[in-house]
Design an enzyme around this catalytic site. Structure first.
Site, PDB file in Angstrom:
ATOM      1  N   LEU A  32       8.031 -44.309  -9.748  1.00  0.00           N
ATOM      2  CA  LEU A  32       8.255 -45.592 -10.392  1.00  0.00           C
ATOM      3  C   LEU A  32       7.067 -46.449  -9.987  1.00  0.00           C
ATOM      4  CD1 LEU A  32      12.057 -46.241  -9.738  1.00  0.00           C
ATOM      5  CD2 LEU A  32      10.992 -45.873 -11.962  1.00  0.00           C
ATOM      6  N   ASP A  33       6.447 -47.119 -10.949  1.00  0.00           N
ATOM      7  CA  ASP A  33       5.306 -47.980 -10.644  1.00  0.00           C
ATOM      8  C   ASP A  33       5.720 -49.064  -9.662  1.00  0.00           C
ATOM      9  OD1 ASP A  33       3.595 -46.702 -12.556  1.00  0.00           O
ATOM     10  OD2 ASP A  33       4.744 -47.727 -14.109  1.00  0.00           O
TER      11      ASP A  33
END
Length: 194
Positions: free
Chosen positions: A51-52
């Site tokens: 996940l960024d």
């Protein structure tokens, strides 16, 4: 002959907070927090997918590389709640459902058809901590987007491609594993069976 030993692997479900990197070793050029700061994980623990730093929600961790490979395959659904800038038209919704063209590593890529629904009420999620934006700047909408692939920043690129910039992105489900009532920073040891 010596008997083969069975390796005991560890698995975790976490709520990755906004602003954290999906890795364990800090980068010298970035001063962002990393997953290792959330819990005392065993050696060789890895994130299954990413996940960024500006995305949040459900992330699975494991010490089993084969389990990581299986979960990242196109056979496993991932569901996201996505707050976008503006009201969603039926044309935009249809475009997202059918697949849109995005850029991946400098190449054009057509996303696979996926499930996209407009949420009629705002999902019950923990406050993000950083203000999204002032409501005076216009309406926002919430979508549920379920995909079975995971290109770099795919959801953000998909919504941008139809004129709906993403303001907040929360992964809420991987296969049958749900985020549920977890709070940012929660870490729960589990036995993974996808």
């Amino acid at each position: 002959m010596p008997e083969a030993t069975s390796v005991q692997h560890s698995h975790f479900v976490i709520y990755k907070p906004y602003g954290y990197l999906s890795q364990f070793v800090p980068e010298t050029r970035k001063s962002k927090p990393v997953l290792a700061q959330l819990y005392h994980f065993p050696d060789k623990t890895m994130a299954i997918g990413r996940l960024d730093h500006d995305s949040e929600g459900l992330l699975l961790l494991t010490t089993d590389g084969m389990q990581s490979h299986l979960i990242r395959s196109k056979n496993v659904e991932k569901e996201y709640y996505v707050q976008v800038d503006g009201k969603v038209s039926s044309a935009q919704l249809s475009q997202l459902q059918q697949g849109v063209e995005i850029g991946v590593k400098g190449e054009k890529y057509q996303t696979l058809p996926c499930r996209v629904n407009v949420l009629t009420t705002e999902p019950n999620l923990p406050a993000r901590g950083k203000k999204i934006r002032d409501p005076r700047h216009g309406p926002t909408s919430w979508l549920s987007i379920t995909i079975s692939e995971g290109k770099n920043r795919q959801i953000r690129k998909m919504t941008a491609a139809v004129g709906l910039p993403t303001l907040r992105l929360v992964r809420v489900r991987i296969a049958h594993i749900q985020l549920g009532t977890m709070q940012p920073g929660d870490v729960i040891p589990i036995s993974i069976r996808i």
